[in-house]
Design a protein around this motif. Structure first.
Motif, PDB file in Angstrom:
ATOM      1  N   GLY A 160      -5.566  15.993  -8.921  1.00  0.00           N
ATOM      2  CA  GLY A 160      -5.510  15.083  -7.618  1.00  0.00           C
ATOM      3  C   GLY A 160      -4.152  15.796  -7.134  1.00  0.00           C
ATOM      4  O   GLY A 160      -4.055  17.240  -6.865  1.00  0.00           O
ATOM      5  N   THR A 161      -3.344  15.061  -6.559  1.00  0.00           N
ATOM      6  CA  THR A 161      -1.833  15.403  -6.062  1.00  0.00           C
ATOM      7  C   THR A 161      -0.838  15.773  -7.267  1.00  0.00           C
ATOM      8  O   THR A 161       0.236  15.727  -6.996  1.00  0.00           O
ATOM      9  CB  THR A 161      -1.407  14.635  -4.989  1.00  0.00           C
ATOM     10  N   MET A 162      -1.276  15.631  -8.469  1.00  0.00           N
ATOM     11  CA  MET A 162      -0.359  15.366  -9.552  1.00  0.00           C
ATOM     12  C   MET A 162      -0.262  16.792 -10.672  1.00  0.00           C
ATOM     13  O   MET A 162      -1.472  17.262 -10.581  1.00  0.00           O
ATOM     14  CB  MET A 162      -0.550  14.309 -10.498  1.00  0.00           C
TER      15      MET A 162
ATOM     16  N   ASN B 218      -2.097  23.208   1.374  1.00  0.00           N
ATOM     17  CA  ASN B 218      -2.716  23.020   0.065  1.00  0.00           C
ATOM     18  C   ASN B 218      -3.421  21.744  -0.134  1.00  0.00           C
ATOM     19  O   ASN B 218      -4.435  21.489  -0.838  1.00  0.00           O
ATOM     20  CB  ASN B 218      -1.576  22.917  -1.009  1.00  0.00           C
ATOM     21  N   TYR B 219      -2.961  20.584   1.010  1.00  0.00           N
ATOM     22  CA  TYR B 219      -3.571  19.290   0.610  1.00  0.00           C
ATOM     23  C   TYR B 219      -4.725  19.439   1.761  1.00  0.00           C
ATOM     24  O   TYR B 219      -5.889  18.677   1.098  1.00  0.00           O
ATOM     25  CB  TYR B 219      -2.517  18.336   1.424  1.00  0.00           C
ATOM     26  N   ALA B 220      -4.693  20.323   2.696  1.00  0.00           N
ATOM     27  CA  ALA B 220      -6.073  20.454   3.387  1.00  0.00           C
ATOM     28  C   ALA B 220      -7.143  21.221   2.667  1.00  0.00           C
ATOM     29  O   ALA B 220      -8.414  20.755   2.729  1.00  0.00           O
ATOM     30  CB  ALA B 220      -5.625  21.425   4.804  1.00  0.00           C
TER      31      ALA B 220
ATOM     32  N   ALA C  84       1.918   0.677  -4.765  1.00  0.00           N
ATOM     33  CA  ALA C  84       1.359   1.749  -5.736  1.00  0.00           C
ATOM     34  C   ALA C  84       0.483   3.027  -4.852  1.00  0.00           C
ATOM     35  O   ALA C  84      -0.067   2.400  -3.729  1.00  0.00           O
ATOM     36  CB  ALA C  84       0.018   0.983  -6.695  1.00  0.00           C
ATOM     37  N   TYR C  85       0.622   3.978  -5.550  1.00  0.00           N
ATOM     38  CA  TYR C  85      -0.156   5.034  -4.780  1.00  0.00           C
ATOM     39  C   TYR C  85      -1.889   4.734  -4.639  1.00  0.00           C
ATOM     40  O   TYR C  85      -2.474   4.985  -3.956  1.00  0.00           O
ATOM     41  CB  TYR C  85       0.191   6.304  -5.318  1.00  0.00           C
ATOM     42  N   TYR C  86      -2.121   4.729  -6.034  1.00  0.00           N
ATOM     43  CA  TYR C  86      -3.518   4.559  -6.263  1.00  0.00           C
ATOM     44  C   TYR C  86      -3.810   3.107  -6.231  1.00  0.00           C
ATOM     45  O   TYR C  86      -3.182   2.270  -6.896  1.00  0.00           O
ATOM     46  CB  TYR C  86      -4.196   5.082  -7.741  1.00  0.00           C
TER      47      TYR C  86
ATOM     48  N   GLY D 210       0.798  -1.221  -0.153  1.00  0.00           N
ATOM     49  CA  GLY D 210       0.132   0.022  -0.076  1.00  0.00           C
ATOM     50  C   GLY D 210       0.824   1.302  -0.125  1.00  0.00           C
ATOM     51  O   GLY D 210       1.999   1.181  -0.355  1.00  0.00           O
ATOM     52  N   PHE D 211       0.402   2.467   0.397  1.00  0.00           N
ATOM     53  CA  PHE D 211       1.068   3.543   0.348  1.00  0.00           C
ATOM     54  C   PHE D 211       1.093   4.083   1.776  1.00  0.00           C
ATOM     55  O   PHE D 211       0.188   4.604   2.413  1.00  0.00           O
ATOM     56  CB  PHE D 211       0.436   4.534  -0.557  1.00  0.00           C
ATOM     57  N   GLY D 212       2.233   4.388   2.197  1.00  0.00           N
ATOM     58  CA  GLY D 212       2.548   5.278   3.429  1.00  0.00           C
ATOM     59  C   GLY D 212       1.966   4.709   4.901  1.00  0.00           C
ATOM     60  O   GLY D 212       1.604   5.682   5.622  1.00  0.00           O
TER      61      GLY D 212
ATOM     62  N   LEU E 187      11.030   2.677  -1.675  1.00  0.00           N
ATOM     63  CA  LEU E 187      11.061   3.397  -0.417  1.00  0.00           C
ATOM     64  C   LEU E 187      10.428   4.926  -0.628  1.00  0.00           C
ATOM     65  O   LEU E 187      11.446   5.670  -1.345  1.00  0.00           O
ATOM     66  CB  LEU E 187      12.682   3.308   0.172  1.00  0.00           C
ATOM     67  N   TYR E 188       9.592   5.326  -0.077  1.00  0.00           N
ATOM     68  CA  TYR E 188       9.347   6.782  -0.353  1.00  0.00           C
ATOM     69  C   TYR E 188       9.993   7.347   0.920  1.00  0.00           C
ATOM     70  O   TYR E 188       9.925   7.119   1.928  1.00  0.00           O
ATOM     71  CB  TYR E 188       7.642   6.832   0.025  1.00  0.00           C
ATOM     72  N   ILE E 189      10.323   8.709   0.464  1.00  0.00           N
ATOM     73  CA  ILE E 189      11.144   9.287   1.548  1.00  0.00           C
ATOM     74  C   ILE E 189      10.417  10.689   1.660  1.00  0.00           C
ATOM     75  O   ILE E 189      10.007  11.356   0.704  1.00  0.00           O
ATOM     76  CB  ILE E 189      12.452   9.823   0.729  1.00  0.00           C
ATOM     77  N   ARG E 190      10.188  10.856   3.014  1.00  0.00           N
ATOM     78  CA  ARG E 190       9.460  12.219   3.514  1.00  0.00           C
ATOM     79  C   ARG E 190      10.257  13.162   4.292  1.00  0.00           C
ATOM     80  O   ARG E 190      10.238  12.880   5.266  1.00  0.00           O
ATOM     81  CB  ARG E 190       8.115  11.876   4.036  1.00  0.00           C
ATOM     82  N   PRO E 191      10.982  14.034   3.485  1.00  0.00           N
ATOM     83  CA  PRO E 191      11.530  15.131   4.301  1.00  0.00           C
ATOM     84  C   PRO E 191      10.584  16.213   4.649  1.00  0.00           C
ATOM     85  O   PRO E 191       9.772  16.368   4.073  1.00  0.00           O
ATOM     86  CB  PRO E 191      12.537  15.759   3.313  1.00  0.00           C
TER      87      PRO E 191
ATOM     88  N   SER F 286       1.238  13.396 -13.690  1.00  0.00           N
ATOM     89  CA  SER F 286       2.509  13.091 -13.385  1.00  0.00           C
ATOM     90  C   SER F 286       2.967  13.329 -11.797  1.00  0.00           C
ATOM     91  O   SER F 286       2.388  14.478 -11.525  1.00  0.00           O
ATOM     92  CB  SER F 286       3.503  13.528 -14.248  1.00  0.00           C
ATOM     93  N   GLY F 287       3.489  12.600 -11.286  1.00  0.00           N
ATOM     94  CA  GLY F 287       3.817  12.872  -9.885  1.00  0.00           C
ATOM     95  C   GLY F 287       4.804  11.836  -9.353  1.00  0.00           C
ATOM     96  O   GLY F 287       5.097  10.764  -9.756  1.00  0.00           O
ATOM     97  N   THR F 288       5.593  12.080  -8.053  1.00  0.00           N
ATOM     98  CA  THR F 288       6.498  10.860  -7.636  1.00  0.00           C
ATOM     99  C   THR F 288       5.714   9.809  -7.053  1.00  0.00           C
ATOM    100  O   THR F 288       6.205   8.728  -7.329  1.00  0.00           O
ATOM    101  CB  THR F 288       6.998  11.470  -6.440  1.00  0.00           C
ATOM    102  N   ALA F 289       4.521  10.078  -6.343  1.00  0.00           N
ATOM    103  CA  ALA F 289       3.978   8.810  -5.847  1.00  0.00           C
ATOM    104  C   ALA F 289       3.443   7.911  -7.048  1.00  0.00           C
ATOM    105  O   ALA F 289       3.879   6.718  -6.952  1.00  0.00           O
ATOM    106  CB  ALA F 289       2.930   9.323  -4.968  1.00  0.00           C
ATOM    107  N   ALA F 290       2.663   8.453  -7.967  1.00  0.00           N
ATOM    108  CA  ALA F 290       2.210   7.546  -9.059  1.00  0.00           C
ATOM    109  C   ALA F 290       3.046   7.456 -10.403  1.00  0.00           C
ATOM    110  O   ALA F 290       2.860   6.562 -11.059  1.00  0.00           O
ATOM    111  CB  ALA F 290       0.826   7.742  -9.235  1.00  0.00           C
TER     112      ALA F 290
ATOM    113  N   CYS G 191       3.948  25.694  -3.530  1.00  0.00           N
ATOM    114  CA  CYS G 191       4.738  25.137  -2.394  1.00  0.00           C
ATOM    115  C   CYS G 191       4.188  23.794  -1.937  1.00  0.00           C
ATOM    116  O   CYS G 191       3.048  23.571  -1.935  1.00  0.00           O
ATOM    117  CB  CYS G 191       4.868  26.114  -1.070  1.00  0.00           C
ATOM    118  N   LYS G 192       5.307  23.007  -1.460  1.00  0.00           N
ATOM    119  CA  LYS G 192       4.686  21.794  -0.934  1.00  0.00           C
ATOM    120  C   LYS G 192       4.614  21.918   0.616  1.00  0.00           C
ATOM    121  O   LYS G 192       5.381  21.900   1.211  1.00  0.00           O
ATOM    122  CB  LYS G 192       5.722  20.594  -1.266  1.00  0.00           C
ATOM    123  N   THR G 193       3.008  22.453   0.719  1.00  0.00           N
ATOM    124  CA  THR G 193       3.072  22.674   2.361  1.00  0.00           C
ATOM    125  C   THR G 193       1.466  22.232   2.440  1.00  0.00           C
ATOM    126  O   THR G 193       0.574  21.988   1.587  1.00  0.00           O
ATOM    127  CB  THR G 193       3.103  24.095   2.278  1.00  0.00           C
TER     128      THR G 193
HETATM  129  C1  COI Z   1       2.763  12.823  -5.608  1.00  0.00           C
HETATM  130  O1  COI Z   1       2.080  12.485  -6.300  1.00  0.00           O
HETATM  131  O2  COI Z   1       4.266  12.653  -5.539  1.00  0.00           O
HETATM  132  C2  COI Z   1       2.586  13.461  -4.215  1.00  0.00           C
HETATM  133  O3  COI Z   1       2.623  14.507  -3.847  1.00  0.00           O
HETATM  134  C3  COI Z   1       1.605  12.528  -3.273  1.00  0.00           C
HETATM  135  C4  COI Z   1       1.757  12.758  -1.991  1.00  0.00           C
HETATM  136  C5  COI Z   1       1.339  13.960  -1.486  1.00  0.00           C
HETATM  137  C6  COI Z   1       1.414  11.475  -1.254  1.00  0.00           C
END
Ligand code: COI
Length: 362
Positions: free
Chosen positions: A233-235, A199-201, A166-168, A22-24, A134-138, A299-303, A194-196
Motif C-alpha cells: 500500500g503506502t507503507m 508515485n501515488y498517482a 485511523a487511516y484504514y 476518519g483521515f484527512g 494531528l496529521y501534518i502535511r508539509p 509500517s507508516g506514519t498514517a497507520a 521520494c515522497k512525490t
Molecule cells: C503513510 O503511511 O504514512 C503514508 O504515507 C500515507 C499517506 C500518503 C496518506
C-alpha cells in the motif's frame, strides 16, 4: 533565523471535533507558507488563515509534477502536552526528495520552528483520544507560470494540518493484500524513494482494482522483474520468518520510512535478528508452504503498524497467523504509540515537545 509574520484570525468559539474523524477530511484554520525565488532564496514566511490557493493555469507543478510532500503527526499526551514524532527526520527526507526533483532545500531547523509555531496556534484542534492525532502535511510546489520543461525558478512551501483518526477503516484489524504484477509503483534510479505525488498517482489503478476484488491494498513488486517485494500500500513492509525478521533493503525505489527506521532500531534493541535484504515473492511463498511465515505487517506514519492477515498472489492464497494480528506487530504498535502519546519515556530522542506559548504578532 527568519522572522515569521502572523496573521491570526479570531475564532468565534470553541473548536468542536466530530466524534469520528476518519483521515484527512477536516483541516485546521491556519497554515504556514513561505515563498522561494531563484536568487532570493526562501522568504516571506507567514502563518495565516487557511484559504484556497489562487494559481495561474500554467503553474509548472500542475503540468510537470514538481511537487513533494511529507506526512508526520502531533500527539496530545494524557498531561495535555503536545509532541511531535521525529519531525527532523521528515524535513531531512523532504530535502532528499527536493534534491532529486531539482527543487530547493529548506532549512530543517527553521521548518521545525515554523511547524511548532503553527501547532501552538492550532493546539485546540489536536484530538485527545488515543488513536487520534494531528496529521501534518508539509508540501512544496514549483510555481513558475511556464510551459517549457525545466525546473521551476519559484516555489511555495506550505504546511497544512488535519485532525485524524485511523487511516484504514479496519483500524488495527489485519488487512487483506493483493500481490500483483500487472502494474508497478516505481523503478530503481527513478523517483520511488521520494515522497512525490507521481508515485501515488502510479499506485491508484492497482489499488482500485484490488479494492474491487475485496482487498484493502496492493503489495508492490519491483519495477524491473516483478520478483522482489518492495512496499505494501503506502507503507514499508516487514515479514517475520521463523528465524529472522526481514524488510526490503532500500534500493532507490522504496520510500525510506521514518516508522520503518524506528521499527528496525527497536528490533535491534530487542535482539531480534532483523535483516534489510532482497526478498523474492517465491521465498515468501516457499516459507509460507514450509510453515515458516509467522507474520507480515506494514509500517507508516498514517497507520503506524498495520498487520497483514491475508496475501494473495495469482492463484495462491495465504492466511497469515490465522488472520489475527501477530505478536510482533502488536508489540511494535504498542511501543511506538506509547512513545508517541507520552505513555512511555522517550529513550531515543524521537520526541520533540511543542511548548505552549502566547501567540506572537508582528
Ligand atoms: C503513510 O503511511 O504514512 C503514508 O504515507 C500515507 C499517506 C500518503 C496518506
Amino acid at each position: 533565523m527568519q522572522q515569521i509574520t502572523y496573521q491570526i484570525k479570531e475564532r468565534g468559539g470553541k473548536i468542536e471535533l466530530p466524534e469520528t474523524l476518519g483521515f484527512g477530511k477536516l483541516f485546521t484554520d491556519h497554515v504556514f507558507e513561505m515563498d522561494y525565488d531563484q536568487g532570493k532564496g526562501w522568504h516571506n514566511p507567514v502563518i495565516k488563515p487557511m484559504e484556497n490557493l489562487s494559481l495561474h493555469p500554467a503553474t509548472m507543478f500542475i503540468h510537470y509534477g514538481q511537487a513533494i510532500f511529507e506526512g508526520l503527526k502531533a500527539y496530545r499526551t494524557a498531561n495535555n502536552e503536545v509532541q511531535l514524532f521525529r519531525p527532523d527526520q521528515h524535513f531531512k527526507r523532504m530535502n532528499n526528495s527536493a534534491k532529486r526533483l531539482c527543487m530547493p532545500e529548506i532549512d530543517v531547523e527553521f521548518a521545525l520552528e515554523a511547524l511548532k509555531e503553527l501547532i501552538n496556534i492550532e493546539r485546540d484542534w489536536i484530538p485527545a483520544k488515543q488513536g487520534e492525532s494531528l496529521y501534518i502535511r508539509p508540501f512544496m510546489i514549483g510555481t513558475d507560470e511556464f510551459l517549457g520543461v525545466n525546473p521551476s525558478k519559484s516555489y511555495k512551501f506550505i504546511i497544512i494540518l488535519s485532525p485524524v483518526g485511523a487511516y484504514y477503516p479496519e483500524g488495527f484489524k489485519p488487512i487483506k493484500i493483493l500481490i500483483q504484477d500487472d502494474y508497478v509503483r516505481a523503478v530503481r534510479k527513478g523517483i520511488g524513494e521520494c515522497k512525490t505525488p507521481a508515485n501515488y498517482a502510479a499506485s491508484l489503478k492497482a489499488g482500485e482494482e484490488a479494492m474491487k476484488k475485496g482487498y484493502t491494498q496492493v503489495l508492490w513488486l519491483d519495477g524491473v522483474q516483478q520478483k522482489y517485494i518492495e512496499e505494501v500500500g503506502t507503507m514499508n513492509i516487514f515479514i517475520k520468518f521463523k528465524d529472522e525478521v526481514v524488510t526490503p533493503k532500500l534500493n532507490g525505489s522504496i520510500l525510506p520510512g521514518i516508522t520503518r527506521k524506528s521499527v528496525i532500531q527497536l528490533l535491534k534493541e530487542w535482539d531480534y535478528p532483523i535483516n534489510e535484504r532482497e526478498i523474492t515473492i517465491d521465498e515468501v511463498i516457499e516459507k509460507y508452504d514450509a510453515g515458516e511465515l509467522e507474520g507480515v505487517f506494514g509500517s507508516g506514519t498514517a497507520a503506524v503498524i498495520s498487520s497483514v492477515g491475508w496475501l494473495t498472489f495469482k492463484e495462491k492464497n495465504m492466511t497469515i497467523n490465522k488472520g489475527e494480528p501477530g505478536d510482533l506487530a502488536i508489540k511494535l504498535f504498542d511501543e511506538i504509540t506509547s512513545i508517541q502519546y507520552g505513555l512511555k519515556n522517550d529513550t531515543h530522542d524521537w520526541i520533540v515537545q511543542v511548548e505552549k506559548k502566547e501567540v506572537g504578532v508582528s
